[in-house]
Design an enzyme around this catalytic site. Sequence first.
Site, PDB file in Angstrom:
ATOM      1  N   GLY A   1       0.826  -1.202   0.000  1.00 37.70           N
ATOM      2  CA  GLY A   1       0.000   0.000   0.000  1.00 37.70           C
ATOM      3  C   GLY A   1       0.854   1.242   0.000  1.00 37.70           C
TER       4      GLY A   1
ATOM      5  N   ALA B   1      -1.128   7.237   2.473  1.00 38.32           N
ATOM      6  CA  ALA B   1      -0.448   8.089   3.443  1.00 38.32           C
ATOM      7  C   ALA B   1       0.281   7.270   4.499  1.00 38.32           C
ATOM      8  CB  ALA B   1      -1.462   9.029   4.095  1.00 38.32           C
TER       9      ALA B   1
ATOM     10  N   LYS C   1      -8.885   4.278  19.724  1.00 42.15           N
ATOM     11  CA  LYS C   1      -8.606   4.855  18.401  1.00 42.15           C
ATOM     12  C   LYS C   1      -9.901   4.995  17.598  1.00 42.15           C
ATOM     13  CE  LYS C   1      -6.431   6.245  14.703  1.00 42.15           C
ATOM     14  NZ  LYS C   1      -5.594   5.394  13.858  1.00 42.15           N
TER      15      LYS C   1
END
Length: 295
Positions: free
Chosen positions: A10, A13, A174
């Site tokens: 991947g 970002a 999270k």
Amino acid sequence: MGEQRIAVIGAGAVGAVLAEAAQAAGHQVTMCVRTPFERLVVDGPGGTTELPVGIVTSAERVPEVDRVLLTTKVQDVATAEPWLHAFDDGRTPVVVVQNGVEHEESVSALGWSGPLLPALIYVGAERVAPGHVVRRTRARVVVPRGELGAALPELLPDVGVESTGDFRTEAWRKMLMNVAANPITALTMRRLDVLDEPGVSELCAAVLAEAVEVARAEGADLTSADADKVVDAYRTGFSPDNGTSMLYDRLAGLPTEHEHISGPVVRAGQRHGIATPLNQALLTLMRAVRPGGTG
């Protein structure tokens, strides 16, 4: 530890940020991507870095590696299946760096047989073009305490790596950072400044209150104080021009991870008999968004 051979699956970002950290530590990094790009560039607070990483676009050409970092979104894990099968020798660890609470399930479902380390990442970063990422903050990674996670601080010394004996709680903590801000920014097509609009902060707090109740039913050690900290963090800890991963994906015309952010809250609420009308409303609206654009 010495030099390690790291594969990053991947090139969004998160993949770029972790590749930057591994490269800075002197490791050999290979990016596994579907669409090739000429170079990987990260604009960070200290300046621009062009990373001399290897780039492969076929699972049939992968090199031998010591560790795999899986950084695709949960909904894209299936597209990483050829890469995972190519690297899976039963010994090579994969670090699954994702949002949500489904790290192990998402990879185990593909038949991964090697060691698996779930990981949470906190970082302000945005992919602005193929091979070009803007990193606005230092990255912080949280992993379960144990032998697998103990190697990460040396592997990624520029990243703040923390270990926990209660990863379930940390994963749901999270989730609180994502479950309100992500769909709200994606639906309004605005960055975090939208949370200052009249009524939006109250909506955010109410969405988080539902999520805390569900998280507690799922065994997470969270309270309303954790939700309050998230609301305060968005008010004081982030620049208003920061966005969220779901907003960035929507701006890029990509599928968003609503089924793995709002979805787990709604589904767990149904299992435990807990009403989650606000999270259900956000999930329903995100499901109605037309893919591939802003309309």
